[in-house]
Design an enzyme around this catalytic site. Structure first.
Site, PDB file in Angstrom:
ATOM      1  N   LYS A  93       0.817  -1.211   0.000  1.00  0.00           N
ATOM      2  CA  LYS A  93       0.000   0.000   0.000  1.00  0.00           C
ATOM      3  C   LYS A  93       0.853   1.264   0.000  1.00  0.00           C
ATOM      4  O   LYS A  93       0.564   2.227  -0.715  1.00  0.00           O
ATOM      5  CB  LYS A  93      -0.946  -0.020   1.195  1.00  0.00           C
ATOM      6  CG  LYS A  93      -1.809   1.218   1.362  1.00  0.00           C
ATOM      7  CD  LYS A  93      -2.926   0.971   2.347  1.00  0.00           C
ATOM      8  CE  LYS A  93      -2.395   0.617   3.713  1.00  0.00           C
ATOM      9  NZ  LYS A  93      -1.747   1.777   4.365  1.00  0.00           N
ATOM     10  N   ARG A 204      11.202  -9.129   6.450  1.00  0.00           N
ATOM     11  CA  ARG A 204      11.642  -7.736   6.461  1.00  0.00           C
ATOM     12  C   ARG A 204      12.724  -7.497   7.517  1.00  0.00           C
ATOM     13  O   ARG A 204      12.706  -8.093   8.594  1.00  0.00           O
ATOM     14  CB  ARG A 204      10.459  -6.797   6.735  1.00  0.00           C
ATOM     15  CG  ARG A 204       9.584  -6.561   5.554  1.00  0.00           C
ATOM     16  CD  ARG A 204       8.644  -5.399   5.769  1.00  0.00           C
ATOM     17  NE  ARG A 204       7.776  -5.524   6.936  1.00  0.00           N
ATOM     18  CZ  ARG A 204       6.613  -4.883   7.072  1.00  0.00           C
ATOM     19  NH1 ARG A 204       6.203  -4.077   6.118  1.00  0.00           N
ATOM     20  NH2 ARG A 204       5.884  -5.028   8.158  1.00  0.00           N
TER      21      ARG A 204
END
Length: 606
Positions: A93, A204
């Site tokens: 996003k 991540r």
């Protein structure tokens, strides 16, 4: 979609008469009227009045707002673009927000950033939020909504438009915005499978020195030195990611009903450039719709398209109608519904011609224009052709409207029943008060001999093969003679039809089909039904040049009204399996057998 204004040479008829319904079995005597108002004395009277001024001015595309609409201009006549975007953690996003802001210049509004800014600034509302945050409590909806409202009320957001990122997160927040009439033009939801999201989060790593985010597999660090100092964020463990996903899903489901009419679910499990291409196409379409809505208001002096189409289209105080007219199985179609499609076809075709496309195809398969249904109305097709012809003539172009003549010889001579009497109808139609017919518009047949030096553009009315006879040879000869001049075929039916000897299926078939496929779609619309039925309507597939194919699902509201909700967009005409997957909510690029009740689309998209 919306009517087209008369200030720039792109015009539409101001009045429309009832179309003539022709039985596909029986011949019907016709009477014709040239009066300026529809004749009501006979159900078979055909009147095509026009209240318009025919002009021979050349079209200046540099001053045409439709051409400008192809460029990014978010403030459209005082109506800037308003976008909401939602996505689970690691859905991409943030990346898409950056790309949207970079291209469209929208004001990016993130509630997290707003809260931190208010707290840092020590504002009254920031201090209230700080009390909750320091005690580990969620900031109440009224405080968050007040912060969002305050930011949206600033001049830059009003002028440039806004991108609301990750808000609202709950039904109560969504309803708070509804009460103060803050509503998006489009609500984008990025969909990524859970296993992909978990992998993205767990992999991540954060560089504490630079603040840069890496991923062990997808975006590894550049050097061993950087790799050695990377850390895992506290909320990027598998357990916490799963918990965040569950929370997101509950919130997303709770607010989806509020924005169902503007919701667009996009497959986020693709390269970021591909995802943005689809988002970009949707935003451009929204901009186009806002332009048309504004011009419709200026033209009629009324508020919105919904009000103008109240009796036939979905409407409510909060709906932002931007897609498909409703009650399309109600025959005859209303004047507003027919006008919607005429304008929709006109704008798409004009854009294609302005872009230099020369072999174009219009396919519109609403009930009144579907010859396979017993409600087919030849007058509706003629009105559409007239709208196209007069609009191009308004631009100073000489238009040849062509209807194929009789094919075959002797006992085999004839023409498709759908086209019987069509040329006579065209000749008797009202073509305006300024001598358009015979000057800028002429009627002819299909064939090379019909191409004259003064002709600028050709509109061919439903060219089609008949049993044992093929129109493609004449059609190809005509397009060859036309050269670089545009040829537009409206509702063609160029598939092979068998003869008693089967000749049409064997001699040169591949070349014929290759030629038929060489016409580029400028507009396509068809309704989707269950297999073997024409009721109920399940959805619609629409394409308007130069945009993507849009797949809509028809939804019944509890109030008894209906609406069309966009499910997906496609760069090319979707396959049956792709449509089935969209209706069943299955992510793309997964194998699926076309079986079960969703196989009702099979055979409809050939």
């Amino acid at each position: 979609m919306a009517p087209i204004p008369t200030s720039n040479g792109i015009r539409s008829p101001n009045t429309f008469s009832p179309s003539l319904s022709i039985s596909t079995v029986h011949s019907i005597p016709l009477s014709f009227s040239h009066s300026s108002s529809p004749s009501l004395s006979s159900a078979l009277s055909l009147s095509f009045p026009i209240s318009r001024r025919f002009r021979s001015l050349r079209f200046d595309s540099s001053k045409n707002p439709i051409t400008k609409g192809l460029k990014v201009n978010c403030s459209v006549g005082g109506e800037p673009l308003k976008v909401m975007i939602s996505g689970a953690p690691a859905s991409g996003k943030g990346t898409q927000c950056e790309m949207i802001v970079q291209k469209y210049g929208l004001i990016h509004i993130s509630t997290g950033d707003l809260l931190r800014a208010e707290v840092s600034s020590g504002t009254e509302i920031g201090n209230k939020a700080k009390e909750y945050m320091e005690n580990g409590l969620l900031v109440p909806d009224e405080i968050v909504t007040a912060i969002v409202t305050s930011r949206l009320s600033r001049q830059d957001a009003k002028e440039k438009g806004w991108l609301l990122d990750g808000y609202p997160r709950s039904s109560s927040q969504a309803q708070s915005l509804e009460r103060i009439k803050i509503r998006p033009d489009i609500y984008i939801v990025l969909h990524v499978p859970d296993e992909v999201l978990i992998d993205r989060c767990v992999g991540r790593r954060l560089d504490p020195v630079t603040g840069k985010i890496y991923h062990l597999k997808n975006f590894p660090p550049e050097t061993e030195e950087i790799n050695a100092r990377l850390v895992t964020r506290a909320d990027d463990t598998q357990e916490k990611v799963k918990s965040r996903l569950e929370t997101y899903k509950k919130n997303a489901e709770a607010i989806s009903s509020t924005y169902l009419d503007v919701l667009n679910k996009i497959d986020g499990n693709r390269p970021k450039e591909v995802v943005f291409e689809e988002i970009d196409s949707l935003l451009l379409q929204v901009q186009e719709d806002k332009v048309k809505m504004r011009k419709s208001n200026n033209l009629h002096g009324k508020a919105t398209i919904e009000n103008a189409m109240l009796s036939n289209m979905t409407s409510s105080s909060q709906d932002n109608w931007r897609g498909i007219p409703t009650r399309l199985n109600n025959i005859p179609h209303s004047r507003e519904i027919r006008k919607y499609f005429y304008d929709d076809v006109l704008r798409a075709t004009q854009r294609a011609v302005e872009d230099g496309r020369i072999r174009l195809k219009v396919e519109i398969n609403i009930p009144e224009l579907n010859p396979e249904m017993d409600v087919y109305r030849i007058g509706t097709l003629m009105e559409l052709v007239r709208v196209l012809a007069l609009s191009f003539a308004d631009d100073g172009k000489h238009v040849k409207v062509c209807v194929q003549g009789s094919m075959g010889e002797g006992a085999l001579a004839g023409m498709p029943l759908q086209l019987a009497g069509t040329r006579k109808i065209l000749e008797f139609m009202d073509w305006g008060d300024y001598d358009a017919m015979g000057t800028f518009i002429n009627i002819g047949s299909i064939g090379a001999k019909e191409v004259n030096e003064q002709d600028d553009i050709f509109i061919l009315v439903a060219p089609q093969n008949a049993v044992g006879n093929c129109i493609i040879d004449d059609l190809k000869a005509m397009t060859d003679a036309a050269g670089s001049r545009p040829v537009i075929i409206v509702n063609p039916r160029l598939k092979d039809l068998p003869s008693s000897s089967g000749i049409m299926q064997t001699m040169g078939r591949d070349k014929r089909l290759e030629y038929a496929a060489s016409f580029e779609s400028s507009y396509s619309f068809r309704l989707l039904y269950y297999a073997g039925t024409q009721y109920p309507i399940m959805g619609a597939l629409r394409m308007s040049y130069p945009y993507r194919y849009e797949l809509y699902k028809r939804v019944d509201d509890p109030s008894g009204k209906e609406k069309y909700v966009i499910l997906a967009t496609f760069p090319q005409k979707p396959t049956v399996d792709e449509i089935n997957d969209a209706f069943t909510g299955k992510p793309r690029n997964q194998e699926k057998a076309a079986s079960g009740i969703w196989n009702f689309f099979s055979g409809l998209l050939g």
